[in-house]
Structures are given as structure tokens and as C-alpha cells.
Design an enzyme around this catalytic site. Sequence first.
Site, PDB file in Angstrom:
ATOM      1  N   SER A   1      -6.142  -0.550  -2.714  1.00 49.48           N
ATOM      2  CA  SER A   1      -6.866  -1.648  -3.412  1.00 49.48           C
ATOM      3  C   SER A   1      -6.294  -1.766  -4.833  1.00 49.48           C
ATOM      4  O   SER A   1      -6.108  -2.854  -5.356  1.00 49.48           O
ATOM      5  CB  SER A   1      -8.392  -1.834  -3.313  1.00 49.48           C
TER       6      SER A   1
ATOM      7  N   GLY B   1      -8.635  -5.340   1.502  1.00 50.67           N
ATOM      8  CA  GLY B   1      -9.699  -5.244   0.277  1.00 50.67           C
ATOM      9  C   GLY B   1     -10.958  -4.872   0.921  1.00 50.67           C
ATOM     10  O   GLY B   1     -11.671  -5.662   1.642  1.00 50.67           O
TER      11      GLY B   1
ATOM     12  N   HIS C   1     -24.504  -3.878  26.052  1.00 55.28           N
ATOM     13  CA  HIS C   1     -23.929  -3.687  27.133  1.00 55.28           C
ATOM     14  C   HIS C   1     -24.250  -2.514  27.630  1.00 55.28           C
ATOM     15  O   HIS C   1     -23.645  -2.244  28.956  1.00 55.28           O
ATOM     16  CB  HIS C   1     -22.237  -3.779  27.182  1.00 55.28           C
TER      17      HIS C   1
ATOM     18  N   GLY D   1     -24.290   1.567  29.008  1.00 57.22           N
ATOM     19  CA  GLY D   1     -23.283   2.639  29.237  1.00 57.22           C
ATOM     20  C   GLY D   1     -21.963   1.816  29.623  1.00 57.22           C
ATOM     21  O   GLY D   1     -20.904   2.551  29.053  1.00 57.22           O
TER      22      GLY D   1
ATOM     23  N   THR E   1       0.724  -1.449   0.038  1.00 62.25           N
ATOM     24  CA  THR E   1      -0.025  -0.087  -0.179  1.00 62.25           C
ATOM     25  C   THR E   1       0.762   1.204  -0.013  1.00 62.25           C
ATOM     26  O   THR E   1       1.905   1.211   0.688  1.00 62.25           O
ATOM     27  CB  THR E   1      -0.996  -0.062   1.276  1.00 62.25           C
ATOM     28  N   GLU E   2       0.546   2.379  -0.681  1.00 67.31           N
ATOM     29  CA  GLU E   2       0.970   3.813  -0.987  1.00 67.31           C
ATOM     30  C   GLU E   2      -0.224   4.557  -0.658  1.00 67.31           C
ATOM     31  O   GLU E   2      -1.110   4.424  -0.931  1.00 67.31           O
ATOM     32  CB  GLU E   2       1.887   3.649  -2.289  1.00 67.31           C
ATOM     33  N   PRO E   3       0.316   6.044  -0.493  1.00 72.44           N
ATOM     34  CA  PRO E   3      -0.581   6.702  -0.472  1.00 72.44           C
ATOM     35  C   PRO E   3      -1.447   7.040  -1.535  1.00 72.44           C
ATOM     36  O   PRO E   3      -2.684   7.438  -1.288  1.00 72.44           O
ATOM     37  CB  PRO E   3       0.418   8.138  -0.418  1.00 72.44           C
TER      38      PRO E   3
ATOM     39  N   ILE F   1       1.444   0.252   6.754  1.00 71.68           N
ATOM     40  CA  ILE F   1       2.355  -0.894   6.607  1.00 71.68           C
ATOM     41  C   ILE F   1       2.316  -1.536   7.934  1.00 71.68           C
ATOM     42  O   ILE F   1       2.987  -0.909   8.993  1.00 71.68           O
ATOM     43  CB  ILE F   1       3.536  -0.790   6.156  1.00 71.68           C
TER      44      ILE F   1
ATOM     45  N   GLU G   1      -5.015 -13.637   2.314  1.00 72.67           N
ATOM     46  CA  GLU G   1      -4.999 -12.350   3.202  1.00 72.67           C
ATOM     47  C   GLU G   1      -6.453 -12.066   3.644  1.00 72.67           C
ATOM     48  O   GLU G   1      -6.868 -12.003   4.832  1.00 72.67           O
ATOM     49  CB  GLU G   1      -4.569 -11.133   2.564  1.00 72.67           C
TER      50      GLU G   1
END
Length: 387
Positions: free
Chosen positions: A139, A370, A344, A346, A133-135, A164, A248
Site C-alpha cells: 500500500s 488497498g 449451508h 456441512g 507491488t514489491e516485497p 502481480i 481500482e
Amino acid sequence: MSTTVHRNVYMTDELQAIYDQTVTFVANEVTPVGDAWEEDGQVPREIYKRMGELGMFSLRVPERWGGLGLGPLASATFAEALGTSTYAGFEANILVHTDMALPHLLNAGTDEQLERWLPSIQTGDTMMCIGVTEPDAGSDVAGLRTTAVPDGDGWRLNGTKTFITGAVYGDVIALAARTNPDDRYGISMFLVPTSADGFEVANKLDKHGWRCSDTAELVLHDVWLGSDHLLGEVHRGFYAAMQNFQNERMVIVGMGIGAAQVAIDLTNAYTQQRKAFDSTLYDLGAIRQRMAMNQAKVDAARASMYHAAWLKEQGIDATKEMSGVKAFGAEVVNQVMYDCMQFHGGIGYMRESTIERMCRDARLLPIGGGATEVMLEEVAKRSYVDI
């Protein structure tokens, strides 16, 4: 005849033993101390080494390299068992190592690479992560911009990576870089030690959940790697990434299913003892029926995941099935967590409650590995009917 109670039709005695061992380990070694890890933002390396000693990092490693030589069903089992820890950040770091990064080495590594890296990877002395993954490329893997150009008897890498998991404290990254600028799919995979000159953790990211998991932005500035760090065939890294995506997706769903079952059990126990309206919350039909439906959905997601894992283990293309399981299962887990926090009351909104943390952690499941929308497109593309 074995007296083991099999949890599904695909579960063998060996897989049941893996599940039981893992559940016991996380109950004793993770859950009691996980709050401190959340505060520190990391998991102690000693935990990884203990898991390595128990063989937990060797499930998919071929027997010739000292592993158990098991398949996708083992990963599904392991992921679900890890999910019972209630600390998804811990679970994520482990599964990134065993099922998102390591398969790239196992699938494409040379004998020399396997001999060099596998022993310490299996013991937990070397922890792996995956750097795709990059900026501007999530996907859409083919959109990545990090480059690797030939330089002498090696490669020179430049670029940035983001989101990462495991990179801050990890040791080696299975990293994707563009090696053919004229081909959208001209990407190669490399083994990048985090100790390499020019490699920098630019920022340790502050996440909504998965707090004990370290996640980073990375910068590679003229990182030189010898040719022995190229993983697999040059320009074929895109297809290597696609090859492992199903695995994955499977383990992400698996850890979510394990967590969702714990959340249901915790909520059923809480509502059965919480007094309200001269009875208990569980005596209210709206609550117990919704929890019953949640159990049915988790059972369905679990069964679908193991079936898709079995298909993959038979060598059958299960992209449609696994993508559907990822989309459905991740959404189901979040629906379950929403209801469990709601019931649950509060206390469920307080940081001191287990369910509050689990609810935060679950939110990443429909995004990471994904996004749901991408998964549904994978299913839709394979659902055309000839008329």
C-alpha cells in the site's frame, strides 16, 4: 418510453445492456467450465478474445480509438456483472486488464503508444497487468525499490515485483520504477513487454483463493526499454498510480457486490428447500432475518459504490467516498460469505460447493487494492472538522 427496468438511479439503457450482456456471457462461457480453470491455474486466452470481440475491453477507450468512451459508471456496472460468475480469479484477471492497467495507458499514453497498443488490447490479443507491488512496498507505493536509469536512448530497469496478477501469462505490464533516487515520490511508469530480455517470472504463486488467476513474483535484470516505453511524464508515476487507485478500489468492490448477491440468492434458495425441524431452515427467524440484513447491507454497498462512481464521473474528487466504499463493501462481502457458508452447513465446507470457493475468493477483497485499514485512514484524514 423504455421498458428497461433500471437497477439504480444512475443506470442508463446503455449501462443496463452492458450488465445484461456480461451476465449472460459469464453464465454461458465461464461458470459452467470455471472448475477446470481453477485446476489449471489459468483462464484460456480464447475467453479473452471472445470478450474482446464483444467490446468488453473497450468500454473506457475513447471513441477516436475505437472504444465506447464511457466512464466510471460503466466500470462499476461491468465489475458487478463479472462478479456473478462466482469465479473471482477470472474476474480479477479481466478487471486488472481493463481497469487497473489500461487506464495508465489511456491517461498518459502518447498518440503513438495508443496507436501501437490499443488495437490488440481491445481484442484481447494483448493482455495487460499492473506492476506496482514489491516485497517491501504494498500500500506504500512510494516505498518501491525497482529502479529505472537512463541508458542511451532508453532506460535500464532492475528490481523485483510481487503479487502481480496476470503476469504469468500476460503480455505487457504497466510497471512503476524509481527514476529519481533523491525523491521519495520520484517514480515513473513504463510499458514493459513480458517478452523483454531480462524479464523473468521468478515464481507463480500458490494462492488461498482466486485459483484460476495467475499471480507472480517478477524479476527485472537489466531490462532495457526504448524511450517510447516511458508512460507519461518522467518522475510523475506516483501521482499516476494515485490517480487510478479510486478506479481500482471501485471495481474490486463491484466484483464483490456481484458475488455477494449471487451468494445470497444461492443461500436463500438452499435454506428454503433444506428440511430441518419439521420445516425448512428459512423458516427459522434467526436465519431469514440475518439473510435479510445481509441483503440490506449489499444494497447499501451497491448504492454507495454507484454514487461514488457517479461523483468521479462528474469530475468530483471522490477519494473519501470511494475509500469508504472499498472498506465497507469489502467487509460486507466477507460477512455475507461467512453467513452463507454457515447456513449451508456441512456441504458449505466442502470443495464441491460453490459457496466454499466464493468464501475463499472473497477474503482477498479487504486486502487487495488497498487494505481496509488504509482505506479507513483515507476517510479519517478527510474527516477533520474545523473547531
